[in-house]
Design an enzyme around this catalytic site. Sequence first.
Site, PDB file in Angstrom:
ATOM      1  N   GLU A  33       0.815  -1.220   0.000  1.00 28.72           N
ATOM      2  CA  GLU A  33       0.000   0.000   0.000  1.00 28.72           C
ATOM      3  C   GLU A  33       0.845   1.266   0.000  1.00 28.72           C
ATOM      4  O   GLU A  33       0.620   2.182  -0.782  1.00 28.72           O
ATOM      5  CB  GLU A  33      -0.899   0.026   1.236  1.00 28.72           C
ATOM      6  CG  GLU A  33      -1.989  -1.027   1.217  1.00 28.72           C
ATOM      7  CD  GLU A  33      -2.796  -0.973   2.495  1.00 28.72           C
ATOM      8  OE1 GLU A  33      -3.294   0.116   2.833  1.00 28.72           O
ATOM      9  OE2 GLU A  33      -2.937  -2.011   3.162  1.00 28.72           O
ATOM     10  N   ASP A 120      -2.322  -4.337   3.944  1.00 27.66           N
ATOM     11  CA  ASP A 120      -2.522  -4.597   5.368  1.00 27.66           C
ATOM     12  C   ASP A 120      -3.590  -5.656   5.576  1.00 27.66           C
ATOM     13  O   ASP A 120      -4.541  -5.770   4.797  1.00 27.66           O
ATOM     14  CB  ASP A 120      -2.936  -3.308   6.088  1.00 27.66           C
ATOM     15  CG  ASP A 120      -1.812  -2.276   6.091  1.00 27.66           C
ATOM     16  OD1 ASP A 120      -0.642  -2.683   6.015  1.00 27.66           O
ATOM     17  OD2 ASP A 120      -2.111  -1.074   6.155  1.00 27.66           O
ATOM     18  N   ASP A 122      -6.411  -6.276   7.032  1.00 28.73           N
ATOM     19  CA  ASP A 122      -7.691  -5.880   7.598  1.00 28.73           C
ATOM     20  C   ASP A 122      -8.667  -5.755   6.433  1.00 28.73           C
ATOM     21  O   ASP A 122      -8.323  -6.025   5.285  1.00 28.73           O
ATOM     22  CB  ASP A 122      -7.583  -4.585   8.400  1.00 28.73           C
ATOM     23  CG  ASP A 122      -6.999  -3.431   7.592  1.00 28.73           C
ATOM     24  OD1 ASP A 122      -6.979  -3.517   6.346  1.00 28.73           O
ATOM     25  OD2 ASP A 122      -6.560  -2.445   8.197  1.00 28.73           O
ATOM     26  N   GLU A 124     -10.081  -3.212   4.905  1.00 31.73           N
ATOM     27  CA  GLU A 124      -9.773  -2.266   3.848  1.00 31.73           C
ATOM     28  C   GLU A 124      -8.581  -2.740   3.027  1.00 31.73           C
ATOM     29  O   GLU A 124      -8.561  -2.592   1.810  1.00 31.73           O
ATOM     30  CB  GLU A 124      -9.489  -0.879   4.429  1.00 31.73           C
ATOM     31  CG  GLU A 124      -9.407   0.177   3.345  1.00 31.73           C
ATOM     32  CD  GLU A 124      -9.205   1.570   3.907  1.00 31.73           C
ATOM     33  OE1 GLU A 124      -9.251   2.513   3.112  1.00 31.73           O
ATOM     34  OE2 GLU A 124      -8.997   1.699   5.121  1.00 31.73           O
ATOM     35  N   TYR A 351       1.452  -3.704  13.553  1.00 24.40           N
ATOM     36  CA  TYR A 351       0.375  -2.950  12.897  1.00 24.40           C
ATOM     37  C   TYR A 351      -0.466  -2.216  13.924  1.00 24.40           C
ATOM     38  O   TYR A 351      -0.849  -2.782  14.959  1.00 24.40           O
ATOM     39  CB  TYR A 351      -0.488  -3.901  12.076  1.00 24.40           C
ATOM     40  CG  TYR A 351      -1.442  -3.206  11.140  1.00 24.40           C
ATOM     41  CD1 TYR A 351      -0.970  -2.295  10.213  1.00 24.40           C
ATOM     42  CD2 TYR A 351      -2.807  -3.458  11.190  1.00 24.40           C
ATOM     43  CE1 TYR A 351      -1.841  -1.646   9.345  1.00 24.40           C
ATOM     44  CE2 TYR A 351      -3.678  -2.831  10.321  1.00 24.40           C
ATOM     45  CZ  TYR A 351      -3.185  -1.912   9.396  1.00 24.40           C
ATOM     46  OH  TYR A 351      -4.049  -1.273   8.547  1.00 24.40           O
ATOM     47  N   ARG A 353      -3.500  -0.630  13.649  1.00 29.71           N
ATOM     48  CA  ARG A 353      -4.971  -0.604  13.583  1.00 29.71           C
ATOM     49  C   ARG A 353      -5.470  -1.987  13.966  1.00 29.71           C
ATOM     50  O   ARG A 353      -5.533  -2.882  13.135  1.00 29.71           O
ATOM     51  CB  ARG A 353      -5.446  -0.205  12.188  1.00 29.71           C
ATOM     52  CG  ARG A 353      -5.151   1.248  11.846  1.00 29.71           C
ATOM     53  CD  ARG A 353      -5.762   1.652  10.528  1.00 29.71           C
ATOM     54  NE  ARG A 353      -5.545   3.069  10.256  1.00 29.71           N
ATOM     55  CZ  ARG A 353      -4.511   3.570   9.588  1.00 29.71           C
ATOM     56  NH1 ARG A 353      -3.584   2.742   9.116  1.00 29.71           N
ATOM     57  NH2 ARG A 353      -4.384   4.857   9.399  1.00 29.71           N
ATOM     58  N   HIS A 398      -4.763  -9.482  14.057  1.00 29.32           N
ATOM     59  CA  HIS A 398      -3.494  -8.897  14.461  1.00 29.32           C
ATOM     60  C   HIS A 398      -3.239  -9.151  15.932  1.00 29.32           C
ATOM     61  O   HIS A 398      -4.116  -9.522  16.690  1.00 29.32           O
ATOM     62  CB  HIS A 398      -3.511  -7.384  14.232  1.00 29.32           C
ATOM     63  CG  HIS A 398      -3.837  -7.002  12.832  1.00 29.32           C
ATOM     64  ND1 HIS A 398      -3.075  -7.373  11.767  1.00 29.32           N
ATOM     65  CD2 HIS A 398      -4.858  -6.264  12.330  1.00 29.32           C
ATOM     66  CE1 HIS A 398      -3.601  -6.879  10.662  1.00 29.32           C
ATOM     67  NE2 HIS A 398      -4.696  -6.211  10.976  1.00 29.32           N
TER      68      HIS A 398
END
Length: 937
Positions: A33, A120, A122, A124, A351, A353, A398
Amino acid sequence: MPPTKGSAGKNGSKDTGTKTGGSAGGNRLVIVESPAKVKTIAGYLGRGYTVESSIGHIRDMPSKAAEIPARYKGEPWARLGVNVDRDFEPLYVVNTDKKQHVKKLKELLAEADELILAMDEDREGEAIAWHIREELKPRIPVRRMVFNEITREAIEHAAENTRDLNLRLVSAQETRRILDRLYGYEVSPVLWKKVMPKLSAGRVQSVATRLVVERERERIAFTSAEYWGIKATFDAVGHGSTDDPATFVANLVSVDGSRVAVGRDFTSEGELRSRSGALHLDEEAARALAERLSGADYAVRSVERKPYKRSPYAPFRTTTLQQESSRKLGLSSKQTMQVAQRLYENGYITYMRTDSITLSESAIAAARDQASRLYGSDYLPPKPRLYSSKVKNAQEAHEAIRPAGESFRTPAETGLTGPEFRLYELIWKRTVASQMKDAVGESVTVRVAGTSNAGETAEFTATGKVITFHGFLKAYVEGADDPEAELDDRERRLPPVEEEDPLRAESLEPEGHTTRPPARYTEATLVKELEDREIGRPSTYASIIGTILERGYVFKRGSALVPSFLAFAVVQLLERHFSNLVDYDFTARMEDVLDGIARGENESLPWLRRFYFGAENETGLRELVGDQLGEIDPKEVSSFPLPGTDIVMRVGRYGPYMERDGERVNVPEDLAPDELTKEKAEEIFAQPSGERELGADPETGRTILLKVGRFGPYVTELLEEPENGAAETGTKSKSKAKSKPKPRTASLLKSMSAEEVTLDDALKLLSLPRVVGELDGEEVTAQNGRFGPYLRKGSDSRSLETEEQIFEITIEEAKELFAKPKQRGRRAAAAPLRELGTDPASERQMVIKDGRFGPYVTDGEVNASLRKGDEVESVTDERAAELLAERRAKAPAKKGAAKSGGGSTAAKKGTTKKGAGSGASSGAKKGTAKDGGTEGA
């Protein structure tokens, strides 16, 4: 199945791809990303891998008409970006500034044998990966690579253990994105038409705004109550020691068995609760009782001892990190996430988030090892501590936020500085402390009794705490939202007294108290409230708070979030006409549904249909907006009667104002709603009116008015309206609008006051610019400008020393001024208005100065204007640092910043092309709310 096209957001960072060479085993294209990760990950993967960044999302629903593809221009749903009549199929377009970069990715893909999507881990990130696959249409194998930290071990492990795309996560994220789009694009236009243009509504932002407004309503309705007590200082004669004090403070708790009233015994209306049975002392009664108790004999009535134990706090997750960073480091939620992003991308932390508070076995081992080495084996429990999340629907993919790696670097070993060092240190301390022993000790309550000369028995209480083993508190102590709260490591030692021990009262001081309204939310407490109510995703909170600040719904006063009158109008409209959309339980249930889709328990399409079109006995969003639009009275939803007066507070298109019997006065935009009392309103009405007639211009006959505008008092002339009423029809063409004469206006000089300005003063101001004469064939004029009085001759100008010179200077004096060389240097710097502390980012001292456009804060490198609600005298170090950080974030990238750090072919290819590297700084992320897409319109 997910929708046919994927999610999106805003630009991330500059373009810095890195190609690491080929090998006999083929070439794998790895897309991450953020450009900040490229070089590091490429170095860990080695030969055979080409690493490139997507720079966040590559496509989204069109944000303006120009982005809608030609073949959809005539479609009525194209503006919405979602074809609601065709199973809510979204219309996705490649962002204009990403087209060149997408072309580059396709060129790299043509040379690859395998595509690895390393976004990542997650929802999104999964959606971004799916988007790229859909847009690039690869004909080679596609795999998903995920990692929780950017270390060599983690990246190598991830490369060896790829997986398929998780389409359930994609579906959940795309449903969330479509939902937010429908909500924002259907409801926001209602606000434009009924309240003010350029407003927005959003699934979580509107609820967050309502929370802040409701708290302010509580403060407005609050009536304080006064209550008194007595604070006594007792001397435990002969019981003091080197470790324990001889004196201690105790507070009056009862008189003749009746408990003395304290703050919690009063209602928000200022009345004593009838069921409390408490004795309400006023000042007179408290002073009289203290007098009667003076000289009385006192003794210890009882001593109660209880064991004290405090267990370590769990490791950080996203919201607890934001809250603690706000308390201890003075960083806003947005700043915290920006700093954490840089720490993650540079391999310092995992990470950032995450809802999880679990630690891997290697992380537990690393934390225990450091606890043992730094504090001794006595501070290490025999077994590792395990934590499980209490957050509903937590994403446990995570770990908690912790230092990266299988062995932790101490803060001193990182080489970090500034906010990166301070945030890493906070995370490191919290992680190590989570694996340490409990803090233990003893809490003590001592009750003291005495009899007044009137025979009353008064009882006082003192509490103490002694920590015999600090345990994890040696490493870490959590902060508190209440600045007056005692922290866990605070000891309060009492003398070692026993029951019946005599005491001497050294002082008896009556103390007055008033009940306080509920505290306004800070960023930290609003984050906690949203999480407690299960509204939104924790990873979106920083973005949500940023949105309501940027929209003007909320402004900051110190660290407190103050709602504007505009927020009151927006919330009032939504509550009256779209109550479901700002209902806390309804919003939380929506979150449950979205999480159910991610788990495969719910289907996306039926739920979207129900939300938008409605169901039996339920009104859908489309019908709700259509039915309500005509019923909403703009004046009604923007009006708030001021209790006890005939004054009405209103929010107009140009700001808040008050109205009474046809008279209007503007209200300062930085006035907190709970400060608009009857007395304050009368004070504003008593100030010089926003409009005062000064007389008629003898030359034109036009009425000259004094007005007060957003930028201060000014004078203007009143022009007659056209007889045909065209000005009121709203149908004039642009050419006619341009031909309409404009009234002369002029701001008052600094030496003038609005109360004393006369017609003659106004006519002098309206006569400007004044023609002084002619020089070298050019006209010389004297005028007043934004930066003060000056002379102009063609394109040349000279500053004047005083405003009076505008009207007095002669052509000879002007000739002398223009004959002198123009001053190019700056004036000597004025002394700062206030000196503040050190900026955590630059580690330079901050000061507040007075500038051309008002006061501003600076660290010597970056300047940031004070905002609405910021007062020079009350700006805190935290607020100043936040203003500077926001200004840095908005600053344009420095020239040359787009150069690749890798120096490889893939990195250089296309980086100078327009659009390829036009993002923000390398530390930036996707630019949209994680897990929630972009809310509003």
